[in-house]
Scaffold this active site. Structure first.
Site, PDB file in Angstrom:
ATOM      1  N   CYS A  74      46.695  49.253  37.160  1.00  0.00           N
ATOM      2  CA  CYS A  74      45.602  49.558  38.097  1.00  0.00           C
ATOM      3  C   CYS A  74      44.948  50.907  37.807  1.00  0.00           C
ATOM      4  O   CYS A  74      43.979  51.270  38.470  1.00  0.00           O
ATOM      5  CB  CYS A  74      46.109  49.511  39.532  1.00  0.00           C
ATOM      6  SG  CYS A  74      47.145  48.080  39.832  1.00  0.00           S
TER       7      CYS A  74
ATOM      8  N   HIS B 156      39.124  46.636  45.113  1.00  0.00           N
ATOM      9  CA  HIS B 156      39.999  47.088  44.017  1.00  0.00           C
ATOM     10  C   HIS B 156      39.947  46.099  42.852  1.00  0.00           C
ATOM     11  O   HIS B 156      40.912  45.386  42.591  1.00  0.00           O
ATOM     12  CB  HIS B 156      41.421  47.254  44.562  1.00  0.00           C
ATOM     13  CG  HIS B 156      42.423  47.793  43.594  1.00  0.00           C
ATOM     14  ND1 HIS B 156      42.073  48.573  42.497  1.00  0.00           N
ATOM     15  CD2 HIS B 156      43.782  47.663  43.543  1.00  0.00           C
ATOM     16  CE1 HIS B 156      43.177  48.895  41.833  1.00  0.00           C
ATOM     17  NE2 HIS B 156      44.209  48.351  42.437  1.00  0.00           N
TER      18      HIS B 156
END
Lengths: 397, 169
Positions: free
Chosen positions: A87, A341
Site C-alpha cells: 500500500c 485507497h
C-alpha cells in the site's frame, strides 16, 4: 559518506476522481491524472525523461500495465519502472522519481500511482488484499484479512491504553467531514458517530466504518531539478526528505501490536534529513496526511510520528485535536478512509494533496493555515512491512 | 460462453458481445472470456521435517547451532551467522495470548468456514505464533490468558494444521 543529492522540486500535480470507476479502463483512469499534471506544470510529454509507477495489479487484467499506460498517454519511449511496496507503492514511485532527479540522471521525472481494484468483485478483492500479508505462514491456513491484521493492533491498543471503539469512530467522522469538501474523494459525504458505531463488524473490534474502501484511482506528480523548476514555476514545493523503513512479513515476528516500528524509523530519518525536531515535530509542520487505511492506524501514526507520547494518540482523536485549528490538522483530503485507497495511487495522491495544501489551492473549507510552509506524508505498506515518510516544504533545502 | 458469462445480458449475447451492465451505474463492462485459476505449488523440501512431525502431533521450530537463535516459522538458513547448521526442536506449545481478532468478512477461499478467531500467542520459548484460537465462547477470550498450541485436523479439507486452544487454568 554523505552523497550530495541535487535539490528536487514538485512542478506539477494531477489527480483523478477516486471511487468505483467502472466508467474507465486503467489507462484512461491514469491519463486523467497525467493530463492534469502536465497542464499544471505547463510542459509536454516530450519534456519527461523518466516515469515510475506504483501499482500492485492482480485485481486488474493488465499484468504489466506500464507500457499500456505510457502508450495511451503519449509517453512512449520514455524510460520506465514499476515499483511495489504494497500500500506504499505510490511512495516508492515518488522515491524512484525523486532519485532520478536528485542523482542527476534526469531533469524532469514523473511519478504515477494507479490502481483499478474493481475489475474483480469484492470477495476476490478482499482475498487479494489479504494475501499481501505473509502468504504461506499466515494466509494459507488461517485466512486473515487486512482488516484482521489491523484488528490485532486495535485489540492490543484498546486493552493497553483504554481507548474505545468510539475513539476510533471519531477518526472516521473527521475524515469523512473533510472528504465532504473534496470533490475527488470516493465518499464526499459526512457521517455521524452513530453511523460509524452502528456499522457491522468486519474483523472485531473493527467495523465497516473503521475501514478504507476498495477504490479505483490515479495520481501523478512531476518533479524537476532546481534549474528547470525555476523556469517552470514561481512557487515550487521542495522535497526535504523521503525516507523509508521495513518491518517483518510475519506478524508473529513483531515485538508488539501497539506501534509500527518502521514508521518510527522512517520518521526519525526524515526528521533528521529535513532538520525537524523529532521531540516536537508539530511545531514545524502545518498539515499532515497519515496512512489511515483503518482508523486505528491513524491513532497509532500520531504516536509513531512523535505528535504525542505513546498511548496518547487516542486522546487527540477524542479531543478533536487533528481538525483544522487543533494541535495539527491531519487528513484534510478525507484520508484513505473517505478519499479512498486505490492501493498504488495512495502515496502519490498524498503528495498531490500536500503540494496543493502548501500552495493554498485546495477547497477553502479544508485548507490548512500555512505558517511554516512544511507538510508531512506518511504512507504504510501492509501493517508497516514498508513505510515512507516524506517532508515537503515551500523553502529550498 | 463459459460459466463466468452467466450475467451477460441476453440481448448483447444475441449480438455476440460479451457485455454485462454494472448493477449500480448500468455502464457496460466487457466480461472477460478468458478465466485464470491459480493454485500454487510451494517448495517445502528444506523444512519438510516440520510437516512430518505434525503427523506425530509435534510442532517444531529451528535453532541455529552457532548463535542459538530460535526460528518460527522454521527457516534453515541463519541470516545472522550466514550458516545453515541447525537443530529441529520441539515447542512446548505453552503460551500467552498477546492479541486476537474475530474474522466476520472472510477471504473468498475461507468463505466456507464459520467465523474464526485468529490469535497471536507468545510461547514460553520466546517465539510468537499466529494461528486460529479454538473457543466455544469468544467472550471468554482475554489478552494474557494461557493458551496451548496443538496439532489439529482442518475440516472439511482433512489436513493437519496447528491451532491454539485455551489451556487448563
Amino acid at each position: 559518506m554523505v552523497i550530495p543529492l541535487r535539490n528536487v522540486a514538485i512542478v506539477g500535480v494531477g489527480h483523478s476522481k477516486f471511487g468505483r470507476r467502472v466508467d474507465t479502463s486503467l489507462p484512461e483512469l491514469t491519463w486523467e491524472a497525467i493530463k492534469e499534471a502536465l497542464n499544471d506544470a505547463g510542459i509536454s510529454q516530450e519534456d519527461i525523461e523518466f516515469v515510475s509507477l506504483g501499482n500492485i495489479g492482480v485485481w486488474s487484467s493488465e499484468v504489466s500495465p506500464g507500457a499500456a499506460i505510457l502508450e495511451y498517454s503519449g509517453l512512449i519511449p520514455k524510460e520506465f519502472i514499476r515499483v511495489e511496496t504494497a500500500c506504499s507503492s505510490g511512495s516508492a514511485a515518488v522515491k524512484a522519481a525523486y532519485m532520478a532527479i536528485a542523482s542527476g540522471s534526469a531533469d524532469i521525472a514523473m511519478a504515477l500511482g494507479a490502481e483499478k481494484m474493481n475489475e474483480v468483485d469484492t470477495p476476490r478483492g478482499v482475498e487479494i488484499l489479504a494475501r499481501i500479508g505473509n502468504y504461506f505462514w499466515e494466509f494459507e491456513n488461517f485466512g486473515p484479512t487486512f482488516v484482521g491484521y489491523y484488528a490485532f493492533f486495535a485489540t492490543a491498543y484498546m486493552h493497553k491504553y483504554g481507548a474505545t471503539e468510539e475513539d476510533l469512530a471519531k477518526i472516521a467522522v473527521k475524515n469523512h467531514y473533510y472528504a465532504s469538501f473534496n470533490p475527488k474523494a470516493h465518499f464526499p459525504k459526512k457521517i455521524t458517530i452513530e453511523d460509524a458505531m452502528g456499522s457491522p463488524y468486519i474483523a472485531w473490534p473493527l467495523k465497516l466504518y473503521d475501514c478504507s474502501p476498495i477504490s479505483d484511482g490515479a495520481a501523478a506528480v512531476i518533479f524537476a531539478s532546481e534549474k528547470i523548476a525555476k523556469k517552470l514555476t514561481d512557487s515550487p514545493v521542495w522535497i526535504r526528505a523521503i525516507e523509508g523503513a521495513t518491518a517483518t512479513s510475519n506478524h508473529s515476528k513483531r515485538e508488539n501490536f501497539l506501534s509500527i516500528p518502521s514508521t518510527r524509523i522512517a520518521a526519525e530519518k526524515a526528521y533528521k534529513r529535513a532538520g525537524i525536531d523529532r521531540n516536537n515535530p508539530v511545531k514545524h509542520i502545518d498539515v499532515v496526511e497519515v496512512h489511515d487505511c483503518f482508523t486505528i492506524a491513524e491513532i497509532i501514526a500520531y504516536e509513531d510520528l512523535g505528535f504525542v507520547r505513546k498511548g496518547e494518540g487516542y486522546k487527540l482523536a477524542r479531543e478533536e485535536q487533528t481538525y483544522i485549528g487543533g494541535l495539527i490538522p491531519v487528513n484534510l483530503s478525507g484520508g484513505l478512509k473517505a478519499k479512498g485507497h486505490p492501493i498504488g495511487a495512495t502515496g502519490v495522491s498524498m503528495i498531490v494533496e500536500l503540494t496543493k495544501q502548501l500552495q493554498q489551492r485546495v477547497e477553502k473549507e479544508r485548507q490548512a493555515p500555512i505558517e511554516h510552509g512544511t507538510a508531512l506524508a506518511h504512507n504504510v505498506g501492509g501493517t508497516g512491512h514498508y513505510v515512507f515518510v516524506t517532508i515537503l516544504s515551500l523553502s529550498k533545502p | 460462453m463459459s460459466a463466468e458469462n452467466k450475467d451477460v445480458d441476453k440481448e448483447t449475447l444475441r449480438k455476440k458481445l460479451p457485455i454485462t451492465y454494472d448493477k449500480k451505474t448500468q455502464l457496460p463492462l466487457w466480461r472477460d472470456v478468458r478465466t485464470l485459476t491459480l493454485n500454487y505449488t510451494i517448495s517445502v523440501g528444506k523444512i519438510f521435517p516440520f510437516f512430518e512431525k505434525l503427523a506425530e502431533g509435534k510442532i517444531l521450530a529451528i535453532k541455529c547451532k552457532h548463535c542459538g537463535e530460535l526460528y518460527f516459522p522454521p527457516q534453515v538458513d541463519c541470516p545472522k551467522c550466514r550458516k545453515s547448521e541447525v537443530d529441529w526442536i520441539e515447542l512446548s506449545g505453552e503460551g500467552e495470548l498477546e492479541t486476537y481478532t474475530l474474522i466476520k468478512i472472510k477471504p473468498q477461499s475461507f468463505s466456507h468456514y464459520d467465523d474464526y478467531v485468529i490469535a497471536i500467542g507468545r510461547l514460553k520459548e520466546g517465539v510468537r505464533v499466529l494461528a486460529w484460537l479454538r473457543v466455544d465462547d469468544i467472550s471468554k477470550i482475554h489478552i494474557g490468558m494461557k493458551i496451548k498450541l496443538v496439532v489439529s485436523e482442518r475440516l472439511p479439507e482433512s489436513y493437519l494444521v496447528y491451532e491454539f486452544v485455551p489451556a487448563e487454568e
